[in-house]
Design a protein around this motif. Sequence first.
Motif, PDB file in Angstrom:
ATOM      1  N   GLU A 285      -0.220  -3.128  38.771  1.00  0.00           N
ATOM      2  CA  GLU A 285      -0.331  -1.821  38.114  1.00  0.00           C
ATOM      3  C   GLU A 285      -1.353  -0.946  38.820  1.00  0.00           C
ATOM      4  OE1 GLU A 285       0.470  -2.058  33.450  1.00  0.00           O
ATOM      5  OE2 GLU A 285      -1.259  -3.235  34.061  1.00  0.00           O
ATOM      6  N   LYS A 286      -1.069   0.345  38.835  1.00  0.00           N
ATOM      7  CA  LYS A 286      -2.017   1.317  39.361  1.00  0.00           C
ATOM      8  C   LYS A 286      -2.833   1.898  38.212  1.00  0.00           C
ATOM      9  CE  LYS A 286       0.589   2.718  43.474  1.00  0.00           C
ATOM     10  NZ  LYS A 286       1.567   1.618  43.471  1.00  0.00           N
ATOM     11  N   ALA A 287      -4.085   2.202  38.513  1.00  0.00           N
ATOM     12  CA  ALA A 287      -4.987   2.720  37.492  1.00  0.00           C
ATOM     13  C   ALA A 287      -5.911   3.758  38.099  1.00  0.00           C
ATOM     14  CB  ALA A 287      -5.810   1.585  36.889  1.00  0.00           C
ATOM     15  N   LEU A 288      -6.302   4.733  37.291  1.00  0.00           N
ATOM     16  CA  LEU A 288      -7.375   5.630  37.709  1.00  0.00           C
ATOM     17  C   LEU A 288      -8.662   4.823  37.835  1.00  0.00           C
ATOM     18  CD1 LEU A 288      -6.754   8.772  35.454  1.00  0.00           C
ATOM     19  CD2 LEU A 288      -6.112   8.444  37.852  1.00  0.00           C
ATOM     20  N   PHE A 289      -9.466   5.159  38.829  1.00  0.00           N
ATOM     21  CA  PHE A 289     -10.727   4.449  39.011  1.00  0.00           C
ATOM     22  C   PHE A 289     -11.845   5.455  39.236  1.00  0.00           C
ATOM     23  CE2 PHE A 289     -13.677   1.454  41.231  1.00  0.00           C
ATOM     24  CZ  PHE A 289     -13.811   0.563  40.169  1.00  0.00           C
ATOM     25  N   VAL A 290     -12.076   6.268  38.212  1.00  0.00           N
ATOM     26  CA  VAL A 290     -13.189   7.217  38.195  1.00  0.00           C
ATOM     27  C   VAL A 290     -13.823   7.165  36.815  1.00  0.00           C
ATOM     28  CG1 VAL A 290     -12.241   8.786  39.930  1.00  0.00           C
ATOM     29  CG2 VAL A 290     -11.674   9.135  37.516  1.00  0.00           C
ATOM     30  N   ASN A 291     -15.107   7.479  36.746  1.00  0.00           N
ATOM     31  CA  ASN A 291     -15.785   7.530  35.455  1.00  0.00           C
ATOM     32  C   ASN A 291     -17.004   8.424  35.562  1.00  0.00           C
ATOM     33  OD1 ASN A 291     -18.448   5.681  35.545  1.00  0.00           O
ATOM     34  ND2 ASN A 291     -16.884   4.765  36.882  1.00  0.00           N
ATOM     35  N   PRO A 292     -17.364   9.135  34.486  1.00  0.00           N
ATOM     36  CA  PRO A 292     -18.445  10.119  34.576  1.00  0.00           C
ATOM     37  C   PRO A 292     -19.839   9.524  34.708  1.00  0.00           C
ATOM     38  CG  PRO A 292     -17.550  10.036  32.356  1.00  0.00           C
ATOM     39  CD  PRO A 292     -16.640   9.220  33.212  1.00  0.00           C
ATOM     40  N   GLN A 293     -20.008   8.233  34.427  1.00  0.00           N
ATOM     41  CA  GLN A 293     -21.324   7.638  34.607  1.00  0.00           C
ATOM     42  C   GLN A 293     -21.691   7.474  36.086  1.00  0.00           C
ATOM     43  OE1 GLN A 293     -23.321   7.825  32.052  1.00  0.00           O
ATOM     44  NE2 GLN A 293     -23.676   5.697  31.505  1.00  0.00           N
ATOM     45  N   PHE A 294     -20.734   7.071  36.899  1.00  0.00           N
ATOM     46  CA  PHE A 294     -21.067   6.673  38.261  1.00  0.00           C
ATOM     47  C   PHE A 294     -20.315   7.432  39.357  1.00  0.00           C
ATOM     48  CE2 PHE A 294     -21.599   2.658  35.713  1.00  0.00           C
ATOM     49  CZ  PHE A 294     -22.975   2.728  35.649  1.00  0.00           C
ATOM     50  N   THR A 295     -19.178   8.052  39.049  1.00  0.00           N
ATOM     51  CA  THR A 295     -18.412   8.757  40.071  1.00  0.00           C
ATOM     52  C   THR A 295     -19.016  10.143  40.274  1.00  0.00           C
ATOM     53  OG1 THR A 295     -16.435   7.604  39.292  1.00  0.00           O
ATOM     54  CG2 THR A 295     -16.117   9.421  40.839  1.00  0.00           C
ATOM     55  N   ARG A 296     -19.399  10.454  41.502  1.00  0.00           N
ATOM     56  CA  ARG A 296     -20.144  11.679  41.749  1.00  0.00           C
ATOM     57  C   ARG A 296     -19.339  12.757  42.463  1.00  0.00           C
ATOM     58  NH1 ARG A 296     -22.170  10.907  38.145  1.00  0.00           N
ATOM     59  NH2 ARG A 296     -23.936   9.576  37.689  1.00  0.00           N
ATOM     60  N   ARG A 297     -18.534  12.388  43.445  1.00  0.00           N
ATOM     61  CA  ARG A 297     -17.905  13.434  44.246  1.00  0.00           C
ATOM     62  C   ARG A 297     -16.720  12.879  45.008  1.00  0.00           C
ATOM     63  NH1 ARG A 297     -21.204  17.897  47.761  1.00  0.00           N
ATOM     64  NH2 ARG A 297     -19.404  19.019  48.580  1.00  0.00           N
ATOM     65  N   ILE A 298     -15.696  13.692  45.181  1.00  0.00           N
ATOM     66  CA  ILE A 298     -14.520  13.311  45.960  1.00  0.00           C
ATOM     67  C   ILE A 298     -14.794  13.583  47.434  1.00  0.00           C
ATOM     68  CG2 ILE A 298     -12.067  13.764  46.357  1.00  0.00           C
ATOM     69  CD1 ILE A 298     -11.902  14.625  43.408  1.00  0.00           C
ATOM     70  N   VAL A 299     -14.571  12.578  48.243  1.00  0.00           N
ATOM     71  CA  VAL A 299     -14.840  12.675  49.673  1.00  0.00           C
ATOM     72  C   VAL A 299     -13.907  13.716  50.312  1.00  0.00           C
ATOM     73  CG1 VAL A 299     -14.823  11.416  51.861  1.00  0.00           C
ATOM     74  CG2 VAL A 299     -15.605  10.283  49.764  1.00  0.00           C
ATOM     75  N   GLY A 300     -14.477  14.608  51.103  1.00  0.00           N
ATOM     76  CA  GLY A 300     -13.697  15.609  51.813  1.00  0.00           C
ATOM     77  C   GLY A 300     -13.448  16.876  51.030  1.00  0.00           C
ATOM     78  N   TYR A 301     -13.814  16.895  49.744  1.00  0.00           N
ATOM     79  CA  TYR A 301     -13.658  18.105  48.936  1.00  0.00           C
ATOM     80  C   TYR A 301     -14.986  18.863  48.889  1.00  0.00           C
ATOM     81  CZ  TYR A 301      -9.039  17.260  46.835  1.00  0.00           C
ATOM     82  OH  TYR A 301      -7.695  17.102  46.619  1.00  0.00           O
ATOM     83  N   LYS A 302     -14.908  20.179  48.811  1.00  0.00           N
ATOM     84  CA  LYS A 302     -16.094  20.967  48.563  1.00  0.00           C
ATOM     85  C   LYS A 302     -16.548  20.740  47.122  1.00  0.00           C
ATOM     86  CE  LYS A 302     -15.144  24.513  52.024  1.00  0.00           C
ATOM     87  NZ  LYS A 302     -14.979  25.965  52.283  1.00  0.00           N
ATOM     88  N   ARG A 303     -17.813  21.086  46.887  1.00  0.00           N
ATOM     89  CA  ARG A 303     -18.430  20.797  45.589  1.00  0.00           C
ATOM     90  C   ARG A 303     -17.599  21.317  44.421  1.00  0.00           C
ATOM     91  NH1 ARG A 303     -23.721  20.580  43.532  1.00  0.00           N
ATOM     92  NH2 ARG A 303     -23.591  20.332  41.273  1.00  0.00           N
TER      93      ARG A 303
END
Length: 376
Positions: A285-303
């Motif tokens: 199964e595929k799952a989202l793997f982001v969370n507001p406690q520890f995920t800070r920024r998407i690589v390659g995207y501007k702020r």
Amino acid sequence: MAPALVETPRSNVSFANKGIADYKEAYIGGPAAYKQEAEVGGTAKQPPARYPNYLPTWDPEEKYPPLQPFVHKEHGKDADPTFPHLLENAKVTNLTSNIGAEIHGVELSKLTDKGKDELALFVAQKKVVVFRNQGFADLPIQDALNFGGYFGRHHIHPTSGAPKGFPAVHLVHRGAEDTTARDFFEERTNSVTWHSDVTYEQQPPGTTFLYLLDGPVAGGDTLFASQTEAYRRLSPEFRKRLHGLKAIHSAIEQADNSKNRGGVVRREPVTSIHPIVRTHPGTGEKALFVNPQFTRRIVGYKREESDFLLKFLFDHIAKGQDFQARVKWAPGTVVVWDNRVTAHSALLDWDDGQRRHLARITPQAERPEETPFEGK
């Protein structure tokens, strides 16, 4: 704000890690709020701790080197999918239609290796499983660790309290007469802190165990969300766009928070880059793997781009009550969940000084990986 509830200002974090999420930790008291006399002897209103051998200690001299990679064995791949060794005498009740189950009639500590393999697969499928009437907390601590160690290398948390001599046990503890929840809500409207545990590690946890030692009569429940169902709810085109994206997960804020409240940092904080969509090796199964406690920024995207997309994903997970479950704690309860495909949050909804004391055993799993997009 009380010392136990200090939050890390975003300005303390390097620009590369800054993002929409803020770190907050309301449900652990920490050393500044800890009162040994009240825990061991009780107070006029609160009894002594039921499990003094599990009371937290924080040794500022206790330091650990950086974690090294290891090869994780996914025991769920070896499981009989009919679960004969796990569920033969069990009564199973689904918590909801798409996440969670509650089991009676199984004693976790007596499972054979085949039963443990089936447990790994069953938990991966159900996401979170509640076992009632367990004697797990009464085991010698080393026996509990031996059980959990079957599922992976033990994670030693960099900042939490631990029972003396057992650093691999992570303790969630708010002591007797700790009423700092009132201070927290002077600054916040709610205590929800969605996260998957220590996702800043290169190899975050998999099958995870949390068991109650002491708890308030009412309050302190834990919320769980299915990250697989959260992924499936997105449109095919949106899911396709997420594939290939990676995000920075940071331990810096948690370490700074611990320092600010007089706590310890046992290991230098790290950052890791993980795929936004990960695949579970046991179920596919595929799952989202982001969370507001520890995920800070998407690589390659501007702020601004990163903040916009992460905020959408965080809100999507938080508002998905139709793929969430709420677990009420009771004596003898052990909750087992798969950190790779769930998010969770404790609730700080009592302020009358009742103790909340739980122990977590946290086996690490494989490094998150993403399989090719297949339209599902």
